[in-house]
Design a protein around this motif. Structure first.
Motif, PDB file in Angstrom:
ATOM      1  N   UNK A   1       3.480 -34.019  16.424  1.00 36.82           N
ATOM      2  CA  UNK A   1       4.998 -33.604  16.322  1.00 36.82           C
ATOM      3  C   UNK A   1       5.302 -32.926  17.136  1.00 36.82           C
ATOM      4  N   UNK A   2       6.860 -33.020  18.031  1.00 37.80           N
ATOM      5  CA  UNK A   2       6.989 -32.093  18.381  1.00 37.80           C
ATOM      6  C   UNK A   2       8.918 -31.636  18.212  1.00 37.80           C
ATOM      7  N   UNK A   3       9.026 -30.906  18.221  1.00 39.67           N
ATOM      8  CA  UNK A   3      10.376 -30.351  17.790  1.00 39.67           C
ATOM      9  C   UNK A   3      11.017 -29.743  19.105  1.00 39.67           C
ATOM     10  N   UNK A   4      12.315 -29.736  19.389  1.00 44.01           N
ATOM     11  CA  UNK A   4      13.348 -28.963  20.503  1.00 44.01           C
ATOM     12  C   UNK A   4      14.484 -29.511  20.260  1.00 44.01           C
ATOM     13  N   UNK A   5      15.098 -28.374  21.403  1.00 44.95           N
ATOM     14  CA  UNK A   5      15.793 -28.451  21.075  1.00 44.95           C
ATOM     15  C   UNK A   5      17.207 -29.142  22.961  1.00 44.95           C
ATOM     16  N   UNK A   6      18.292 -29.557  22.542  1.00 41.48           N
ATOM     17  CA  UNK A   6      18.999 -29.520  23.059  1.00 41.48           C
ATOM     18  C   UNK A   6      19.042 -29.192  24.652  1.00 41.48           C
ATOM     19  N   UNK A   7      19.368 -29.563  25.667  1.00 42.34           N
ATOM     20  CA  UNK A   7      19.032 -29.016  27.154  1.00 42.34           C
ATOM     21  C   UNK A   7      17.815 -28.569  27.188  1.00 42.34           C
ATOM     22  N   UNK A   8      16.594 -28.548  26.071  1.00 36.35           N
ATOM     23  CA  UNK A   8      15.333 -27.888  26.100  1.00 36.35           C
ATOM     24  C   UNK A   8      14.637 -28.662  27.300  1.00 36.35           C
TER      25      UNK A   8
ATOM     26  N   UNK B   1      14.382 -36.862  34.653  1.00 33.02           N
ATOM     27  CA  UNK B   1      13.889 -36.509  33.771  1.00 33.02           C
ATOM     28  C   UNK B   1      12.113 -35.813  32.951  1.00 33.02           C
ATOM     29  N   UNK B   2      11.461 -36.717  33.772  1.00 31.93           N
ATOM     30  CA  UNK B   2      10.570 -36.463  33.519  1.00 31.93           C
ATOM     31  C   UNK B   2       9.159 -35.989  34.917  1.00 31.93           C
TER      32      UNK B   2
ATOM     33  N   UNK C   1      12.361 -33.313  30.564  1.00 32.47           N
ATOM     34  CA  UNK C   1      13.855 -31.998  30.649  1.00 32.47           C
ATOM     35  C   UNK C   1      14.563 -32.551  30.767  1.00 32.47           C
ATOM     36  N   UNK C   2      15.972 -31.717  30.295  1.00 31.49           N
ATOM     37  CA  UNK C   2      17.076 -32.007  29.826  1.00 31.49           C
ATOM     38  C   UNK C   2      17.319 -32.601  28.712  1.00 31.49           C
ATOM     39  N   UNK C   3      16.556 -32.057  27.628  1.00 29.22           N
ATOM     40  CA  UNK C   3      16.567 -33.151  26.701  1.00 29.22           C
ATOM     41  C   UNK C   3      17.967 -32.949  26.346  1.00 29.22           C
ATOM     42  N   UNK C   4      17.741 -34.315  25.443  1.00 35.19           N
ATOM     43  CA  UNK C   4      19.262 -35.338  24.812  1.00 35.19           C
ATOM     44  C   UNK C   4      18.745 -35.805  23.191  1.00 35.19           C
TER      45      UNK C   4
END
Ligand SMILES: *[C@@H]1O[C@H](CO)[C@@H](O)[C@H](O)[C@H]1NC(C)=O
Ligand SMILES: *[C@@H]1O[C@H](CO)[C@@H](O)[C@H](O)[C@H]1NC(C)=O
Ligand SMILES: *[C@@H]1O[C@H](CO)[C@@H](O)[C@H](O)[C@H]1NC(C)=O
Length: 199
Positions: free
Chosen positions: A34-41, A95-96, A113-116
């Protein structure tokens, strides 16, 4: 989409027939479940699959998708060892980035990239080679960035603010005083003029 449908139904059949013989030998792992990320990262998702001790696969099919609530969004496909960018869902368009060089080492590395926040969910990669078929899945949680307007710092210090407030109050009192004295003066002049007629 069509090509994938046909080979996938094939691989489901072959995986059924090969399940006993190859399930144990051909595996698809995730390096992180599992991965955690912030929007736009951005983030790099990684899978590994069994490679041959000698040579590489002649046959290599990969489909990686996001299992969203009511649909499956493809982000990466490889047919016969060749990347198929056209099969990517427009949700992931531009984005990939994949690392094609590590495929031969049995690694699938996808840089998203540019995660939503809508990218959150289960990511699964199905891999089929002449040695078998298997899949690996990981979870991604993209959290919304905190609103910029919330931690609003006041540019003025409290002293300045109260001074200003008092300034406004004083100005208002002065204006009221001037207005009322004008009114009183006007009334006085008016009554002075008309008094004789009234009496
Ligand atoms: C998959 O994971 C198992 C257990 O951790 C490990 O033994 C195996 O070598 C891994 N295989 C690949 C291809 O990553
Ligand atoms: C996603 O991350 C947020 C913030 O860390 C957490 O509150 C939430 O429970 C997580 N959601 C899932 C499905 O893991
Ligand atoms: C994410 O990036 C886009 C464009 O770069 C921007 O318009 C948007 O405000 C960003 N969102 C956040 C939450 O920072």
């Amino acid at each position: 989409m069509e090509g994938r449908g046909s080979w996938c139904s094939q691989c489901v059949c072959s995986s059924l027939s090969l399940s006993v013989s190859s399930a144990a030998t051909f595996v698809v792992n995730v390096t992180q479940s599992s991965y955690e990320a912030e929007e736009n990262h951005s983030i790099t998702l990684e899978w590994t699959f069994t490679t041959r001790t000698q040579g590489s696969y002649r046959e290599l099919f990969i489909v990686c998708s996001l299992l969203a609530p009511h649909k499956e969004l493809d982000l990466y496909e490889v047919h016969e060892g060749v990347e198929i960018p056209e099969s990517q869902d427009e949700h992931f368009s531009g984005r990939v980035q994949s690392d094609k060089d590590v495929l031969r080492e049995g690694r699938i590395r996808l840089h998203v990239s540019r995660l939503r926040t809508e990218d959150s969910g289960l990511f699964v990669c199905y891999v089929k080679t002449e040695d078998g078929f298997n899949s690996g899945r990981c979870r991604l949680n993209v959290t919304a960035r905190r609103s910029h307007s919330e931690p609003k710092t006041k540019p003025e210090t409290t002293n300045e603010t109260s001074l200003r407030k008092w300034g406004h109050v004083v100005a208002l009192v002065v204006v009221i005083a001037v207005l009322s004295s004008c009114y009183l003066f006007y009334k006085k002049v008016k009554t002075g003029e008309h008094n004789p007629h009234v009496l």
